[in-house]
Design a protein around this motif. Structure first.
Motif, PDB file in Angstrom:
ATOM      1  N   GLY A 134      46.010   9.093   7.624  1.00 31.55           N
ATOM      2  CA  GLY A 134      47.051   8.379   8.363  1.00 31.55           C
ATOM      3  C   GLY A 134      48.464   8.678   7.898  1.00 31.55           C
ATOM      4  O   GLY A 134      49.422   8.091   8.381  1.00 31.55           O
ATOM      5  N   VAL A 168      54.345   8.323   8.689  1.00 28.05           N
ATOM      6  CA  VAL A 168      53.029   7.964   9.188  1.00 28.05           C
ATOM      7  C   VAL A 168      52.721   8.907  10.337  1.00 28.05           C
ATOM      8  O   VAL A 168      53.620   9.327  11.063  1.00 28.05           O
ATOM      9  N   GLY A 171      49.754   9.042  15.769  1.00 26.60           N
ATOM     10  CA  GLY A 171      48.723   8.154  16.293  1.00 26.60           C
ATOM     11  C   GLY A 171      48.483   6.928  15.428  1.00 26.60           C
ATOM     12  O   GLY A 171      47.978   5.912  15.889  1.00 26.60           O
ATOM     13  N   ASP A 172      48.854   7.043  14.153  1.00 31.12           N
ATOM     14  CA  ASP A 172      48.531   5.966  13.227  1.00 31.12           C
ATOM     15  C   ASP A 172      49.654   4.963  13.031  1.00 31.12           C
ATOM     16  O   ASP A 172      49.523   4.025  12.268  1.00 31.12           O
ATOM     17  N   PHE A 173      50.787   5.224  13.700  1.00 30.72           N
ATOM     18  CA  PHE A 173      51.898   4.291  13.535  1.00 30.72           C
ATOM     19  C   PHE A 173      51.564   3.061  14.350  1.00 30.72           C
ATOM     20  O   PHE A 173      51.342   3.120  15.553  1.00 30.72           O
ATOM     21  N   SER A 174      51.499   1.964  13.675  1.00 35.14           N
ATOM     22  CA  SER A 174      50.971   0.773  14.325  1.00 35.14           C
ATOM     23  C   SER A 174      51.973  -0.365  14.248  1.00 35.14           C
ATOM     24  O   SER A 174      52.711  -0.496  13.284  1.00 35.14           O
ATOM     25  N   ASP A 175      51.977  -1.168  15.293  1.00 31.98           N
ATOM     26  CA  ASP A 175      52.822  -2.355  15.275  1.00 31.98           C
ATOM     27  C   ASP A 175      52.147  -3.459  14.471  1.00 31.98           C
ATOM     28  O   ASP A 175      52.731  -4.482  14.186  1.00 31.98           O
ATOM     29  N   GLU A 176      50.901  -3.177  14.151  1.00 30.58           N
ATOM     30  CA  GLU A 176      50.188  -4.248  13.466  1.00 30.58           C
ATOM     31  C   GLU A 176      50.526  -4.264  11.984  1.00 30.58           C
ATOM     32  O   GLU A 176      50.253  -3.318  11.252  1.00 30.58           O
ATOM     33  N   ARG A 233      49.311  -5.879   9.489  1.00 24.25           N
ATOM     34  CA  ARG A 233      48.216  -5.852   8.520  1.00 24.25           C
ATOM     35  C   ARG A 233      47.803  -4.412   8.209  1.00 24.25           C
ATOM     36  O   ARG A 233      47.624  -4.029   7.052  1.00 24.25           O
ATOM     37  N   GLN A 234      47.687  -3.590   9.261  1.00 31.48           N
ATOM     38  CA  GLN A 234      47.280  -2.198   9.075  1.00 31.48           C
ATOM     39  C   GLN A 234      48.296  -1.412   8.246  1.00 31.48           C
ATOM     40  O   GLN A 234      47.942  -0.597   7.411  1.00 31.48           O
ATOM     41  N   MET A 235      49.557  -1.671   8.534  1.00 32.65           N
ATOM     42  CA  MET A 235      50.603  -0.946   7.815  1.00 32.65           C
ATOM     43  C   MET A 235      50.610  -1.337   6.332  1.00 32.65           C
ATOM     44  O   MET A 235      50.838  -0.508   5.462  1.00 32.65           O
TER      45      MET A 235
END
Ligand code: ADP
Ligand code: K
Ligand code: ZN
Length: 436
Positions: free
Chosen positions: A354, A378, A381-386, A388-390
């Motif tokens: 990621g 990042v 595809g792995d850039f997340s608004d979430e 927790r994931q970040m």
């Protein structure tokens, strides 16, 4: 500078002629010892030299070089020149918990090492009646144990405080009335800051002398440490491959560090041509151990850049003086005294899914201590608004960097494509510390 100039060992003041004769004899023995190591046997054969060819110290120039990678290739102890049962201690080079390089000592090597450390401590004012606070880490790192046994050799009392919990360190220094502090220069400055934050004035501290090394520092930093702790600060230099601290150290004149030339031959070479540079000019320091038994090194390329000064020193010590380390000819960074290569950060990132192979290490020194931030892109595809994931991703990177380098760095995730791209060599490091 307010204290008597005392020699720990008369060998520190050998005439240059006597020193040259001793070096020649010892170099010949050193080459014979190194020949017991398959690596050196092959390298010496390739260079067409053997111990019998060594007639003077200058013949060192006919010997093959050793680089850090030779130690890595022979992991863990392939450069051992004595049977394993003669090894009395093993240390490791700082910074690489992933794949450290080890160095070994015989009983005789340990005796020698303590004596060399004692020399620079006495040159910088240490006396048997003193109490010394050692805030170096104790462990594989050569700083803690190296200084510890040198202090004992002088006959002074050691407080093996080791690193961490700075307010407690300040209290220990006060309660046990330590006159002498031993640590890295940046940690000394930090101790000073913490003492000041606790409302202590430099005169409230019992400290009178400090012996600092393990990382580069400047004259400005010396002045700041001396002001904040109310001490005289001395510089000492060493590296684990050569023996650890004790390779060179300052005398009361404090104009360069005397290399302990009866045990280490020093050369100052142009890192490109490997030809000697004139005295006073900066080059790469290269050391050959003359007496070390367990793991002798021939012409070890330190990558440390400094100049040599052969003019006689008013203190009477005859060892050539090396100036402050002004830089390195490789990309090694020293962060809070620990050696870190940018490639280690890359290695850590490669273990984490990621992340894109784009990163930037930013180093600064906002207070007394170095701070390192690793900015990591990042993958799209792995850039997340979430959130927790970040956070999980950040934690994983943090753990991997710690596992590989042994130190903690702040991790900052940045959007894909946001780090500057360059046409040539990628810029991996931004060092905001001012030449220190
Ligand atoms: P240590 O375990 O003593 O830190 P390492 O082998 O891990 O030894 O690191 C040695 C390196 O630290 C040297 O090659 C040099 O770059 C740096 N270093 C040690 N002492 C000093 C000093 N007094 N000034 C500048 N750099 C130093
Ligand atoms: K170091
Ligand atoms: Zn001197």
């Amino acid at each position: 500078p307010g204290f008597e100039n005392r020699l720990h060992d008369p060998a520190e003041a050998l005439s240059r002629d006597a020193l040259a004769a001793l070096q020649a004899a010892r170099l010949r023995e050193a080459v014979a010892r190194a020949s017991r190591v398959p690596f050196y046997r092959a390298a010496l054969a390739k260079a067409g030299v053997s111990a019998e060819d060594v007639r003077c110290a200058g013949d060192v120039r006919r010997l093959p070089f050793t680089v850090k990678d030779d130690l890595r290739q022979s992991y863990p102890l392939g450069l051992l020149a004595v049977p394993r049962e003669q090894v009395a201690r093993i240390h490791g080079s700082s910074g690489t918990t992933g794949r450290p390089t080890f160095v070994a000592y015989t009983k005789t090597d340990l005796e020698l090492w303590a004596g060399l450390v004692a020399r620079f401590l006495v040159a910088g004012g240490l006396r048997p009646e003193h109490t010394v606070h050692v805030a170096f880490g104790y462990g594989l790192f050569t700083g803690g144990f190296g200084l510890h046994y040198g202090i004992e050799r002088v006959g002074a009392a050691v407080v093996p405080a080791a690193g961490g919990n700075t307010p407690r360190q300040v209290r220990l220094i006060q309660d046990l009335s330590a006159e002498v502090l031993v640590c890295t220069p940046s940690y000394a400055l930090h101790i000073g800051e913490v003492a000041e934050a606790e409302g202590l004035h430099p005169n409230d501290l019992p400290l009178r002398f400090g012996h600092f090394g393990g990382e580069p520092w400047t004259e400005e930093m010396r002045a700041a440490i001396e002001r904040s702790l109310g001490i005289l600060a001395f510089n000492n230099y060493g590296l684990s491959e050569v023996i650890g601290p004790g390779v060179a150290g300052e005398c009361g004149v404090r104009d360069g560090m005397h290399v302990q030339e009866d045990h280490f031959l020093v050369e100052c070479l142009d890192p490109e041509t490997l030809e000697p540079v004139p005295d006073g000019e900066v080059g790469e320091l290269v050391f050959t151990t003359l007496t070390k038994e367990a793991m002798p090194v021939l012409r070890y390329r330190t990558r440390d850049l400094a100049s040599l000064d052969r003019r006689p020193c008013p203190c009477g010590r005859t060892g050539v003086r090396m100036g402050r380390i002004v830089g390195r000819s490789d990309d090694m960074l020293i962060i809070r005294g620990v050696n870190v290569f940018p490639s280690q950060i890359e290695e850590a990132l490669l273990r984490v899914e990621g992340t894109a192979p784009h990163y930037l290490i930013e180093i600064s020194r906002p207070g007394a201590l170095d701070e390192a931030i690793v900015k990591v892109e990042v993958r799209p595809g792995d850039f997340s608004d979430e959130m927790r994931q970040m956070i999980e991703l950040k934690d994983r990177i943090d753990r991997e960097i710690h596992a590989v380098t042994g130190i903690r760095m702040a991790v900052e995730l940045v959007a894909p494509g946001s780090l500057e791209r360059s046409a040539g060599k990628a810029r991996r490091v931004l060092d905001h510390r001012k030449a220190s």
